[in-house]
Enzyme design. Structure first.
Site, short mmCIF file in Angstrom:
data_model
loop_
_atom_site.label_atom_id
_atom_site.label_comp_id
_atom_site.label_asym_id
_atom_site.label_seq_id
_atom_site.Cartn_x
_atom_site.Cartn_y
_atom_site.Cartn_z
N CYS A 164 0.82 -1.23 0.00
CA CYS A 164 0.00 0.00 0.00
C CYS A 164 0.85 1.27 0.00
O CYS A 164 0.35 2.36 -0.26
CB CYS A 164 -0.94 0.00 1.19
SG CYS A 164 -1.94 -1.48 1.28
N HIS A 224 -3.46 6.89 2.78
CA HIS A 224 -3.87 5.60 2.22
C HIS A 224 -5.28 5.31 2.73
O HIS A 224 -5.55 5.44 3.93
CB HIS A 224 -2.87 4.53 2.69
CG HIS A 224 -3.31 3.15 2.38
ND1 HIS A 224 -3.88 2.82 1.18
CD2 HIS A 224 -3.28 2.01 3.12
CE1 HIS A 224 -4.18 1.54 1.19
NE2 HIS A 224 -3.82 1.02 2.35
N ASN A 262 -10.14 -0.20 0.14
CA ASN A 262 -8.68 -0.14 0.15
C ASN A 262 -8.17 -0.73 -1.17
O ASN A 262 -8.32 -1.92 -1.42
CB ASN A 262 -8.17 -0.96 1.34
CG ASN A 262 -6.66 -1.04 1.43
OD1 ASN A 262 -5.95 -0.67 0.50
ND2 ASN A 262 -6.17 -1.55 2.55
C1 LIG Z 1 -10.25 -5.90 9.78
C2 LIG Z 1 -10.89 -4.84 10.66
C3 LIG Z 1 -11.90 -4.03 9.86
C4 LIG Z 1 -11.62 -5.55 11.80
O1 LIG Z 1 -12.20 -4.61 12.66
P1 LIG Z 1 -12.08 -4.77 14.24
O2 LIG Z 1 -12.88 -3.71 14.86
O3 LIG Z 1 -10.61 -4.85 14.57
O4 LIG Z 1 -12.83 -6.11 14.44
P2 LIG Z 1 -12.28 -7.40 15.24
O5 LIG Z 1 -11.15 -8.02 14.47
O6 LIG Z 1 -12.03 -6.97 16.65
O7 LIG Z 1 -13.51 -8.33 15.16
C5 LIG Z 1 -14.60 -8.17 15.98
C6 LIG Z 1 -15.60 -9.29 15.72
O8 LIG Z 1 -16.18 -9.10 14.43
C7 LIG Z 1 -16.06 -10.29 13.66
N1 LIG Z 1 -15.93 -9.95 12.26
C8 LIG Z 1 -14.80 -9.85 11.51
N2 LIG Z 1 -15.10 -9.53 10.26
C9 LIG Z 1 -16.45 -9.41 10.21
C10 LIG Z 1 -17.33 -9.08 9.18
N3 LIG Z 1 -16.93 -8.81 7.92
N4 LIG Z 1 -18.65 -9.02 9.47
C11 LIG Z 1 -19.11 -9.28 10.71
N5 LIG Z 1 -18.30 -9.61 11.73
C12 LIG Z 1 -16.98 -9.66 11.48
C13 LIG Z 1 -14.85 -10.98 14.21
O9 LIG Z 1 -14.90 -12.36 13.95
C14 LIG Z 1 -14.95 -10.67 15.69
O10 LIG Z 1 -15.86 -11.56 16.26
P3 LIG Z 1 -15.53 -12.20 17.69
O11 LIG Z 1 -15.41 -11.04 18.64
O12 LIG Z 1 -16.70 -13.08 17.91
O13 LIG Z 1 -14.24 -12.95 17.50
C15 LIG Z 1 -9.80 -3.91 11.26
O14 LIG Z 1 -9.04 -4.58 12.21
C16 LIG Z 1 -8.88 -3.35 10.20
O15 LIG Z 1 -9.28 -2.53 9.39
N6 LIG Z 1 -7.59 -3.75 10.24
C17 LIG Z 1 -6.60 -3.35 9.28
C18 LIG Z 1 -6.94 -3.90 7.92
C19 LIG Z 1 -5.75 -4.19 7.08
O16 LIG Z 1 -4.96 -5.03 7.37
N7 LIG Z 1 -5.64 -3.51 5.96
C20 LIG Z 1 -4.63 -3.75 5.02
C21 LIG Z 1 -3.38 -3.06 5.41
S1 LIG Z 1 -3.05 -1.60 4.55
#
Ligand SMILES: CC(C)(COP(=O)(O)OP(=O)(O)OC[C@H]1O[C@@H](n2cnc3c(N)ncnc32)[C@H](O)[C@@H]1OP(=O)(O)O)[C@@H](O)C(=O)NCCC(=O)NCCS
Length: 331
Positions: free
Chosen positions: A113, A258, A288
């Site tokens: 990215c 980004h 993204n």
């Molecule tokens: C991926 C992302 C959106 C997840 O959001 P978050 O608030 O951290 O959510 P969590 O990982 O804490 O997940 C919370 C719950 O939602 C669930 N969940 C994950 N994806 C889900 C989806 N698409 N829909 C519904 N629930 C979802 C998880 O399983 C988790 O459930 P649990 O508590 O029962 O285990 C966030 O962490 C993010 O944006 N990370 C960076 C992304 C990345 O790597 N980008 C590329 C790099 S540039």
């Protein structure tokens, strides 16, 4: 030494739209969850048979036209991507051929990215060292080809698209306050290489029936760790840019981050006290798009008048590697 500036920009998005509603039918998720956790409403997806170079060519034609130049004027083409049409040869040569940029040497750059920010810094260095006169820098991705649409943690995040910019020498007589790429800062840290990874398909783990069955040709993310890294790094990059250039945050007219996740950007804003109206966001419509996200946003901001000549703009990005960096540009 020649100073370098961005003489033209362009972008190109595939027509097909993948909405949160569409994803609700593919994995166990909801429109409300995706919007609340990421800010993303829809993203663009390549059509059957379409590849990254097709998007890059569209964006490049627009950028070269906006610069008032021709493809033959390009001395180099740098294509930042993690989704090349093929591993061999470089995706950039397909773009060169389609454009008819016969005077350019062309190569790919993989900084995930952060790819466009790296490419812009390197392109500016090539102008400064007089290696070539005009450099076409592109960020282009078909992430939908490597996203695992059975993994709800990652498939909601990504989209496809391309953005491009022509970097040219600053014309003689333009004063120190004129358009130029003022400063670039690039970093990487391989100790976090496993945070975002496609495990197989390279020389470590070549494609086999086992890697296919284990779905190891798709992107894998440690979302929470990336989230923490991204919020910290975005705030730090703002601090470093301000400190290194002896300016205040109030001197920045626009910050183009980004387009990763609205909550990451919002949290970095809170840490650094940067007003929200100084941030350019389009992730609700495109998600993204990795290396394409910053140049698509730049081109949109130029064309809708949000980014104007004389503005001081900061491009900030971070991604797999981990990699991170910025370009500070007097537009
Ligand atoms: C991926 C992302 C959106 C997840 O959001 P978050 O608030 O951290 O959510 P969590 O990982 O804490 O997940 C919370 C719950 O939602 C669930 N969940 C994950 N994806 C889900 C989806 N698409 N829909 C519904 N629930 C979802 C998880 O399983 C988790 O459930 P649990 O508590 O029962 O285990 C966030 O962490 C993010 O944006 N990370 C960076 C992304 C990345 O790597 N980008 C590329 C790099 S540039």
């Amino acid at each position: 030494m020649n100073e370098a500036y961005i003489s033209g920009t362009g972008s190109w998005l595939p027509e097909r739209i993948l909405t949160n509603g569409d994803l609700e039918r593919m994995v166990d998720t909801s429109d409300a969850w995706i919007i609340q956790r990421t800010g993303i409403k829809e993203r663009r997806i390549v059509a059957e048979g379409q590849a990254t170079s097709d998007l890059a060519i569209g964006a490049s034609r627009r950028a070269i036209e906006a610069a008032g130049l021709t493809p033959e004027d390009m001395g180099a083409i740098i294509l930042a991507t993690i989704t090349p049409d093929t591993y061999v040869p470089a995706c950039a040569v397909y773009v060169q051929e389609a454009l008819g940029a016969k005077n350019a040497f062309a190569f790919d750059l993989n900084a995930a990215c952060t790819g466009f920010v790296y490419a812009t810094a390197i392109g500016a260095g090539m102008i400064k060292s007089a290696l070539c006169r005009h450099v076409l820098v592109i960020g282009a991705e078909s992430l939908s080809r490597i996203v695992d649409y059975t993994d709800r943690n990652s498939c909601i995040l990504f989209g496809d698209g391309a953005g491009a910019a022509v970097i040219s020498p600053v014309p003689e007589g333009v004063g120190a306050q004129g358009s130029r790429i003022v400063d670039s800062y690039l970093r990487s840290n391989g100790s976090d290489a496993d945070l975002i990874q496609m495990p197989a398909g390279g020389s470590r783990k070549p494609a086999s029936a086992e890697t296919l069955a284990a779905r190891e040709h798709f992107l894998r993310l440690k979302g929470k760790e990336v989230f923490r890294f991204a919020t910290k790094t975005l705030a730090e990059l703002l601090d470093i840019a301000v400190e290194r250039n002896g300016i205040g945050l109030q001197d920045l007219d626009l910050v183009i981050p980004h387009q990763v996740n609205y909550r990451i950007i919002e949290s970095a804003l809170r840490r650094s006290n940067l007003p929200e109206e100084k941030i350019y966001l389009n992730l609700d419509r495109f998600g993204n798009t990795s290396a394409a996200s910053v140049p698509i946003a730049i081109d949109e901001a130029v064309r809708n008048g949000r980014l104007r000549k004389g503005n001081l703009v900061l491009l900030v990005a971070f991604g797999a590697g981990m990699t991170w960096g910025y370009n500070l540009i007097r537009w």
